[in-house]
Design a protein around this motif. Structure first.
Motif, short mmCIF file in Angstrom:
data_model
loop_
_atom_site.label_atom_id
_atom_site.label_comp_id
_atom_site.label_asym_id
_atom_site.label_seq_id
_atom_site.Cartn_x
_atom_site.Cartn_y
_atom_site.Cartn_z
N UNK A 52 1.14 -0.78 0.35
CA UNK A 52 -0.28 0.24 -0.30
C UNK A 52 0.91 0.72 -0.55
N UNK A 53 0.77 1.66 -0.94
CA UNK A 53 2.01 3.04 -1.42
C UNK A 53 1.06 3.94 -2.02
N UNK A 54 -0.07 4.46 -1.29
CA UNK A 54 -0.51 5.46 -1.63
C UNK A 54 -0.32 6.35 -2.78
N UNK A 55 -0.99 6.73 -4.17
CA UNK A 55 -2.26 6.29 -3.66
C UNK A 55 -2.60 4.33 -4.32
N UNK A 56 -0.92 4.10 -4.31
CA UNK A 56 -1.32 2.41 -4.86
C UNK A 56 -1.93 1.25 -4.05
N UNK A 57 -2.74 0.72 -4.54
CA UNK A 57 -2.53 -0.15 -3.65
C UNK A 57 -2.28 -2.08 -4.34
N UNK A 58 -2.07 -2.93 -3.72
CA UNK A 58 -1.80 -4.04 -4.85
C UNK A 58 -2.09 -5.14 -3.89
N UNK A 59 -3.15 -5.48 -4.94
CA UNK A 59 -3.45 -7.06 -3.71
C UNK A 59 -2.99 -8.52 -4.46
N UNK A 60 -2.92 -9.63 -3.68
CA UNK A 60 -1.87 -10.91 -4.61
C UNK A 60 -3.84 -11.91 -4.64
N UNK A 61 -3.69 -12.79 -5.23
CA UNK A 61 -5.05 -13.70 -5.23
C UNK A 61 -4.69 -14.81 -6.46
N UNK A 62 -5.75 -15.86 -5.78
CA UNK A 62 -4.88 -16.97 -6.86
C UNK A 62 -7.10 -16.66 -7.41
N UNK A 63 -6.40 -17.93 -8.96
CA UNK A 63 -8.05 -17.23 -9.89
C UNK A 63 -8.94 -18.04 -8.87
N UNK A 64 -8.99 -19.49 -7.98
CA UNK A 64 -9.85 -20.39 -7.21
C UNK A 64 -10.29 -19.96 -5.90
N UNK A 65 -9.08 -18.27 -5.85
CA UNK A 65 -9.47 -18.16 -4.26
C UNK A 65 -11.01 -17.14 -4.51
N UNK A 66 -10.71 -16.58 -4.76
CA UNK A 66 -12.22 -15.47 -5.70
C UNK A 66 -11.96 -15.14 -7.09
N UNK A 67 -13.17 -15.04 -7.50
CA UNK A 67 -12.82 -13.80 -9.24
C UNK A 67 -12.35 -12.85 -9.12
N UNK A 68 -11.98 -12.48 -10.30
CA UNK A 68 -11.46 -11.31 -10.42
C UNK A 68 -12.67 -10.05 -9.79
N UNK A 69 -13.33 -10.17 -10.66
CA UNK A 69 -15.14 -9.04 -10.33
C UNK A 69 -15.30 -8.74 -8.68
N UNK A 70 -15.07 -9.95 -8.49
CA UNK A 70 -16.02 -10.03 -6.58
C UNK A 70 -14.96 -8.96 -5.67
N UNK A 71 -13.41 -9.00 -6.03
CA UNK A 71 -12.41 -8.58 -5.48
C UNK A 71 -12.08 -7.04 -6.20
N UNK A 72 -12.85 -6.74 -7.17
CA UNK A 72 -12.80 -5.67 -7.27
C UNK A 72 -13.98 -5.00 -6.91
N UNK A 73 -14.98 -6.12 -6.81
CA UNK A 73 -16.63 -5.51 -6.09
C UNK A 73 -16.64 -4.89 -4.41
N UNK A 74 -15.84 -5.84 -4.41
CA UNK A 74 -15.34 -6.21 -2.68
C UNK A 74 -14.43 -4.32 -1.87
N UNK A 75 -13.39 -3.85 -3.48
CA UNK A 75 -12.76 -3.07 -3.04
C UNK A 75 -13.23 -1.80 -3.76
N UNK A 76 -14.11 -2.19 -4.46
CA UNK A 76 -14.91 -0.84 -4.39
C UNK A 76 -16.23 -0.28 -3.67
N UNK A 77 -16.80 -1.35 -2.88
CA UNK A 77 -17.35 -1.55 -2.16
C UNK A 77 -16.74 -0.43 -0.85
#
Length: 108
Positions: A52-77
């Motif tokens: 987390x180096x504002x304004x940039x946040x970098x998250x790591x995830x496995x495809x089988x752990x969470x779909x990309x669109x759900x992670x974007x929705x979680x962050x966007x909410x």
């Protein structure tokens, strides 16, 4: 053996989501007092913060752990987003993991 796309699919490991937050979101990030910022609240299962180096946040995830669109929705909410990009692991990193972790042997 196989195509590069096949190797990415079988052994790709973690993807990265790079989010650029709106400048107004700085107060919403928690700080440890030394100027290091962090996301507030708990992350979805299978997601970890790389940086987390504002304004940039970098998250790591496995495809089988969470779909990309759900992670974007979680962050966007939780935060106003200016930009989102995804990074796939480089083929060199994948080949290194195959040998270091014995991934082909594990499949056999």
């Amino acid at each position: 053996d196989g195509t590069i796309a096949n190797i990415h699919e079988r052994f790709g490991g973690e993807r990265k989501l790079v989010a650029v937050l709106d400048a107004a979101e700085l107060p919403a990030l928690s700080s440890d007092g030394s100027g290091i910022h962090a996301l507030s609240g708990s992350l979805p299962q299978g997601v970890r913060v790389v940086s987390v180096e504002f304004p940039e946040v970098v998250l790591s995830f496995r495809k089988d752990a969470i779909p990309a669109h759900e992670l974007v929705a979680w962050l966007g909410s939780r935060y106003r987003l200016r930009d989102i990009t995804f990074q796939e692991p480089q083929i060199e990193e994948i080949i290194r993991r195959i040998y270091e972790e014995g991934l082909l042997l594990a499949e056999a």
